[in-house]
Design an enzyme around this catalytic site. Structure first.
Site, short mmCIF file in Angstrom:
data_model
loop_
_atom_site.label_atom_id
_atom_site.label_comp_id
_atom_site.label_asym_id
_atom_site.label_seq_id
_atom_site.Cartn_x
_atom_site.Cartn_y
_atom_site.Cartn_z
N GLU A 96 0.85 -1.18 0.00
CA GLU A 96 0.00 0.00 0.00
C GLU A 96 0.89 1.23 0.00
O GLU A 96 1.27 1.76 1.03
CB GLU A 96 -0.94 0.00 1.22
CG GLU A 96 -1.98 1.09 1.15
CD GLU A 96 -2.79 1.24 2.42
OE1 GLU A 96 -3.75 2.03 2.40
OE2 GLU A 96 -2.44 0.60 3.43
N ASN A 117 -12.46 6.33 2.14
CA ASN A 117 -11.35 6.82 2.94
C ASN A 117 -10.15 7.17 2.07
O ASN A 117 -9.73 6.38 1.23
CB ASN A 117 -10.95 5.80 4.00
CG ASN A 117 -12.06 5.55 5.00
OD1 ASN A 117 -12.64 4.48 5.06
ND2 ASN A 117 -12.38 6.56 5.79
N ARG A 155 -21.01 17.07 -9.73
CA ARG A 155 -20.38 17.46 -11.00
C ARG A 155 -19.06 16.72 -11.22
O ARG A 155 -18.65 16.56 -12.37
CB ARG A 155 -20.14 18.97 -11.03
CG ARG A 155 -21.44 19.78 -11.13
CD ARG A 155 -21.16 21.23 -11.47
NE ARG A 155 -22.42 21.96 -11.63
CZ ARG A 155 -23.03 22.65 -10.66
NH1 ARG A 155 -22.46 22.69 -9.45
NH2 ARG A 155 -24.16 23.28 -10.89
N ASP A 212 -16.37 -0.94 10.21
CA ASP A 212 -16.25 -0.88 11.67
C ASP A 212 -17.11 0.21 12.29
O ASP A 212 -17.10 0.40 13.51
CB ASP A 212 -14.79 -0.68 12.09
CG ASP A 212 -14.18 0.62 11.57
OD1 ASP A 212 -14.87 1.34 10.80
OD2 ASP A 212 -13.02 0.92 11.92
N HIS A 226 -14.78 4.17 10.17
CA HIS A 226 -14.25 4.63 8.88
C HIS A 226 -15.35 5.06 7.91
O HIS A 226 -15.14 5.96 7.10
CB HIS A 226 -13.37 3.55 8.25
CG HIS A 226 -12.02 3.42 8.86
ND1 HIS A 226 -11.82 2.79 10.07
CD2 HIS A 226 -10.80 3.85 8.45
CE1 HIS A 226 -10.53 2.83 10.36
NE2 HIS A 226 -9.89 3.48 9.40
N ASP A 278 -7.99 -3.80 7.35
CA ASP A 278 -6.96 -2.77 7.49
C ASP A 278 -6.38 -2.83 8.90
O ASP A 278 -6.01 -1.81 9.49
CB ASP A 278 -7.52 -1.38 7.18
CG ASP A 278 -6.44 -0.36 6.82
OD1 ASP A 278 -5.31 -0.78 6.51
OD2 ASP A 278 -6.73 0.85 6.85
N ALA A 316 -5.42 5.70 11.72
CA ALA A 316 -4.23 4.98 11.25
C ALA A 316 -4.54 3.49 11.26
O ALA A 316 -4.28 2.79 12.23
CB ALA A 316 -3.04 5.29 12.15
N GLY A 317 -5.14 3.01 10.16
CA GLY A 317 -5.56 1.63 10.11
C GLY A 317 -6.78 1.42 11.01
O GLY A 317 -7.43 2.38 11.44
#
Length: 384
Positions: free
Chosen positions: A131, A221, A229, A250, A253, A277, A311-312
């Site tokens: 990633e 995310n 538009r 969860d 997110h 994640d 963060a994750g």
């Protein structure tokens, strides 16, 4: 001849449909088939379950860590084994350890660790997910902006060569940091290219899909939003039929209503599938850990940097399935597909994973009525 194990006493969900009064037959770690109770071979070993549901093990395409280990901090075979073992009790029987944006040296170590894990036939190891680092700084999320950079020829060659020794390889990229020619080269090499951490317009994302991108990373995310538009990457993810789409379910997110809207809007054959994640906290009581020298705190179900950036996720896959069923209102069988069959199909791993049809790996979970996991099997072997 090796023994045949017969599992009965529970409903059986084979990945597509549910079977009642049936028996699952397993031999040498593979599924032989689902047969009526009258069709049990005479010399098999019978395992009678106490109700509930027997279903395929989960397939998670984005797992940053588990068991106290973050792959970025320990890019080695031992970390891969720990991560796989940490997620198995939560029903994940095949996963992609995921390397977040880091240095070329850490990336190379992670690739070599993945190759070694594949050679060792590490249980639960399906391949790797890179990633980054070829993302957009504007949509960096928790990725270190100092390490984000465009893809060069050395990067391309390195990733393509690694794929030759890995069962599967996935990479998340932003069109700002790669070219469509690079996307096409990665796809042609058998690498799943996923779009994420990007400000890409709808047209740019659609062109990347035509070039060979096959997925979108954690829908909603760290991406350009849906506008009336300019539909952005969210619009492209839902409108483009060829794209499959990962989702973190969860309740932190993505709002449940947004999930419902996305499910109603998604055009196939690409599907929305569940990812965790997950970070190193899974299976532990850790309250903080480090990523690229920065502290991440565990607070009320969230994992956050000092500035509050997510963060994750502090999420396991069976919890994501429960959330989809109990909060979003998705029918159980479909939620199970989102956690098993759909991610396996997106990766091209659905010959062996994501279902319990003849020839599949005997990766199975036994759920009770409360959707708690009673048992897990990897290649027909019960988890300790």
């Amino acid at each position: 001849m090796s023994r045949i194990d017969a599992y009965s006493g529970a409903s059986i969900f084979d990945g597509e449909q549910r079977r009642e009064g049936a028996v699952l037959l397993v031999q040498n770690g593979q599924v032989l088939g689902v047969v009526p109770e009258a069709g049990i071979p005479p010399d098999c070993t019978q395992h009678i379950l106490d109700g509930g549901l027997l279903a395929p093990g989960f397939v998670d395409l984005q797992v940053n860590g588990g068991g106290g280990v973050l792959f970025n901090e320990h890019p080695d075979v031992e970390a891969i084994a720990t991560i796989c073992a940490a997620h198995a009790p939560f029903g994940t029987t095949a996963l992609l350890p995921t390397l977040i944006t880091d240095t070329p040296e850490i990336r190379d170590a992670a690739l070599q660790a993945g190759i070694a894990a594949a050679r060792a036939e590490q249980p639960g190891f399906l391949g790797l997910h890179l990633e980054g680092p070829h993302l957009s700084v504007a949509r960096k999320g928790a990725h270190d902006p100092a390490l984000i950079r465009p893809m060069n020829d050395t990067d391309l060659t390195c990733i393509k060569q690694a794929r030759q020794s890995l069962p599967f390889l996935m990479t998340t990229v932003a069109p700002e940091s790669v070219t469509n020619a690079q996307i096409a080269a990665l796809s042609s090499a058998g690498i799943l290219v996923s779009l994420g951490h990007t400000e890409a317009s709808f047209d740019t994302a659609a062109a990347a899909a035509i070039a060979g991108a096959g997925a979108v990373t954690h829908l909603f995310n760290a991406m350009s939003p849906l506008g009336h538009r300019e539909p952005g990457l969210v619009g492209a993810a839902l409108h483009t039929e060829s794209l499959s789409v990962g989702l973190i379910a969860d309740g932190i997110h993505v709002h449940p209503a947004a999930i419902s809207i996305a499910l109603a809007a998604k055009r196939g054959p690409g599907r929305i599938f569940l990812i965790t994640d997950a970070m190193s906290t899974i299976g532990t009581d850790l309250q903080s850990f480090s990523l690229n020298g920065r502290t991440i705190r565990r607070e009320g179900g969230r994992l956050v940097l000092e500035d509050g950036t997510l963060a994750g996720a502090d999420l396991d896959m069976i919890s994501a399935v429960r959330f989809m069923v109990h909060t979003v209102g998705v029918e159980l069988d479909e939620a199970l597909r989102m956690a098993s069959l759909y991610p396996a199909a997106c990766l091209g791993a659905d010959t062996l994973h994501g279902h319990l049809k003849p020839g599949a790996a005997a990766d199975m979970i036994h759920l009770d009525e409360a959707l708690d996991i009673r048992s897990v099997w990897l290649r027909g072997r019960p988890l300790d």
